[in-house]
Design an enzyme around this catalytic site. Structure first.
Site, PDB file in Angstrom:
ATOM      1  N   SER A 100      24.587 -21.238 -28.837  1.00  0.00           N
ATOM      2  CA  SER A 100      24.996 -22.327 -27.945  1.00  0.00           C
ATOM      3  C   SER A 100      23.865 -23.309 -27.641  1.00  0.00           C
ATOM      4  O   SER A 100      23.376 -23.967 -28.539  1.00  0.00           O
ATOM      5  CB  SER A 100      25.598 -21.740 -26.671  1.00  0.00           C
ATOM      6  OG  SER A 100      26.193 -22.750 -25.901  1.00  0.00           O
ATOM      7  N   ASP A 241      26.404 -29.775 -26.883  1.00  0.00           N
ATOM      8  CA  ASP A 241      25.389 -28.723 -27.027  1.00  0.00           C
ATOM      9  C   ASP A 241      25.463 -28.181 -28.455  1.00  0.00           C
ATOM     10  O   ASP A 241      26.171 -28.736 -29.299  1.00  0.00           O
ATOM     11  CB  ASP A 241      25.584 -27.628 -25.968  1.00  0.00           C
ATOM     12  CG  ASP A 241      26.866 -26.845 -26.185  1.00  0.00           C
ATOM     13  OD1 ASP A 241      27.834 -27.432 -26.717  1.00  0.00           O
ATOM     14  OD2 ASP A 241      26.911 -25.647 -25.841  1.00  0.00           O
ATOM     15  N   ASP A 243      26.843 -25.632 -29.958  1.00  0.00           N
ATOM     16  CA  ASP A 243      28.094 -25.154 -30.577  1.00  0.00           C
ATOM     17  C   ASP A 243      29.304 -25.994 -30.155  1.00  0.00           C
ATOM     18  O   ASP A 243      30.444 -25.622 -30.419  1.00  0.00           O
ATOM     19  CB  ASP A 243      28.323 -23.663 -30.342  1.00  0.00           C
ATOM     20  CG  ASP A 243      28.609 -23.322 -28.894  1.00  0.00           C
ATOM     21  OD1 ASP A 243      28.153 -24.055 -28.004  1.00  0.00           O
ATOM     22  OD2 ASP A 243      29.289 -22.305 -28.662  1.00  0.00           O
ATOM     23  N   ASP A 245      30.851 -26.797 -27.331  1.00  0.00           N
ATOM     24  CA  ASP A 245      31.861 -26.558 -26.296  1.00  0.00           C
ATOM     25  C   ASP A 245      31.597 -27.373 -25.034  1.00  0.00           C
ATOM     26  O   ASP A 245      32.416 -27.415 -24.139  1.00  0.00           O
ATOM     27  CB  ASP A 245      32.066 -25.060 -25.988  1.00  0.00           C
ATOM     28  CG  ASP A 245      30.789 -24.321 -25.703  1.00  0.00           C
ATOM     29  OD1 ASP A 245      29.749 -24.984 -25.528  1.00  0.00           O
ATOM     30  OD2 ASP A 245      30.836 -23.074 -25.660  1.00  0.00           O
TER      31      ASP A 245
HETATM   32 MG    MG Z   1      27.945 -23.926 -25.875  1.00  0.00          MG
END
Ligand code: MG
Length: 461
Positions: A100, A241, A243, A245
């Site tokens: 992440s 960010d 990844d 999300d």
């Molecule tokens: Mg994330």
């Protein structure tokens, strides 16, 4: 069964530093995950753009296969896109190899169940038990199923986002947006979606390789974005960010917008757009109480609080049978009628629709949100246990006030609200004080720090 006392999963999956951990760790983790599910379970697997993933992505897939799962390889993909596909295409579970927003030397694994939401704590404990007791399923050679590549995963996801927004209305407004992709997987979704919506789209850090922008979309990492938005006269900027999300916004004047404020702006819009949806939102206890009281509760929107960690928010939304939105104060926002999990690309699409539907600017919308004075701080403790004991003692000392204790304690006083919470990942306690008056907030904060120091000293005697 012997209970697993050691933990692998933190607030958001398992994370480790790739070159300081034997790669065997990734293999054992993947085998433990596959062993938890029935033999032959179908797993959708993907990863974010960090270079460290190169060494473990295939190891993770290998471990899942050895443990009996049938692996479908989506490769580079944002976490929310994978989550959407796991549910929409009926996979038994999903695995994302990502850390992440952590720095690039970190890698990690997120485990997603067949409802598209990250696994709850009881499943995490079960996987940990299998890991620590080495109770792996080793399937025989003829049960080791070949990896199948998944093509068109991003296409299906983008189509699903477009089905949730007013494409024609957006196309009529010639908006201009700058996207900062953090040199990771959002580069595959947000710019493409915006271009397909007829938006003049400029990108920053859209190359999925080093050199990278730090994966955390914090204000100090978004100077380029803030400058470019202002210089080109964009309607807004959005930063993701590692990844994908999270979506953090920069307004038309180039100012960083706090995640809780953008969540309020988006939620107010969703409430207007969908008057029949349940008038409630779900957020974590770390979000400002006063902010939501003034901007959502005052409009008849109920706020449901959960422990910190988006999986708790998403699972609560499902348990309640829906909500307008779910969010954190860090840019994690779920447009629930699309999916109950944070989704950076969907959030950007919703912001575009909001601006296309109104005659206002993002800076004006942000200005209209009344913001309390806030202090966010932390203090070190010797262990998580010490942090828990400090919180217990504070509970006694403030027992005359209204307290909420789902994660640490939140204490409500006349003009000030505070939260003290032991961190789930580091030996610190987090302190969050909010008040409408700065002097009251500061007074409370100083009193709290004194109390905590005193309790900490007492515990160490
Ligand atoms: Mg994330």
């Amino acid at each position: 069964m012997v209970e697993a006392v050691k933990k692998l999963f933190g607030t958001d999956g398992v994370r480790w530093i790739v070159d300081r951990t034997n790669p065997e760790f990734a293999l054992r983790l993947a085998m433990a995950i596959a062993s938890y599910f029935p033999n032959g379970a179908r797993a959708l697997v993907g990863r974010d753009g960090r270079v460290g993933n190169n060494s473990i992505y295939n190891i993770v897939m290998g471990g899942l296969i050895a443990g009996g799962s049938k692996v479908y390889d989506a490769n580079l993909i944002p976490t929310p896109a994978l989550q959407y596909l796991v549910k929409a295409l009926g996979f038994d579970y999903g695995v994302v190899v990502t850390a992440s927003h952590n720095p690039p030397e970190w890698v990690g694994v997120k485990l997603v169940l067949n409802d598209g939401i990250e696994a709850p704590p009881n499943v995490e404990r079960e996987v940990e038990a299998i890991f620590f007791e080495s109770r792996f399923r080793n399937v025989s050679w003829h049960e080791m199923r070949p990896v199948e590549k998944i093509d068109g995963a991003i296409d299906i996801y983008i189509k699903s986002v477009k089905e949730r927004i007013d494409v024609d209305r957006i196309k009529m407004r010639k908006l201009k947006v700058v996207v900062d992709c953090a040199n990771s997987v959002s580069a595959l979704t947000t710019p493409r979606l915006l271009k397909e919506l007829g938006i003049k789209t400029l990108t920053l850090n859209a190359d999925i390789s080093a050199p990278y922008r730090p994966y955390e979309p914090a204000e100090e990492n978004l100077e380029d974005l803030m400058k470019v938005v202002k210089a080109v006269g964009a309607d807004f900027g959005v930063a993701h960010d590692g990844d994908g999300d999270r979506a953090v916004f920069v307004d038309n004047n180039g100012n960083y917008v706090q995640g809780d404020v953008s969540a309020v702006v988006l939620t107010q819009y969703v409430a207007e757009k969908h008057p029949t949806l349940p008038k409630r939102v779900v957020t974590s206890i770390a979000t400002s109480h006063l902010l939501l009281e003034k901007s959502l509760v005052s409009r008849g929107i109920e706020v449901i609080w959960t422990r910190v960690g988006f999986l708790h928010i998403a699972r609560k939304i499902m348990e309640l049978g829906g909500a307008l939105s779910g969010f954190e104060d860090n840019g994690g926002f779920a447009y629930v009628i699309h999916q109950p999990v944070r989704d950076g690309t969907m959030s950007a699409a919703l912001m575009v629709e909001l601006l296309a539907s109104s005659n206002t600017t993002l800076s004006q919308l942000v200005e209209d949100v009344p913001r309390p004075y806030m202090i966010r701080s932390k203090m070190s403790v010797s262990s998580r246990e010490e942090g828990v004991l400090i919180v217990e003692e504070l509970k006694k000392r403030y027992s005359g006030h209204r307290i909420v204790d789902i994660d640490g304690i939140r204490v409500f006083m006349d003009n000030v609200v505070f939260l003290v919470r032991p961190s789930g990942t580091e030996p610190i306690i987090r302190i969050f004080v909010e008040a409408w008056e700065k002097t009251e907030g500061e007074k409370m904060f100083n009193e709290l720090v004194k109390q905590i120091e005193e309790i900490r000293e007492g515990l160490r005697k």
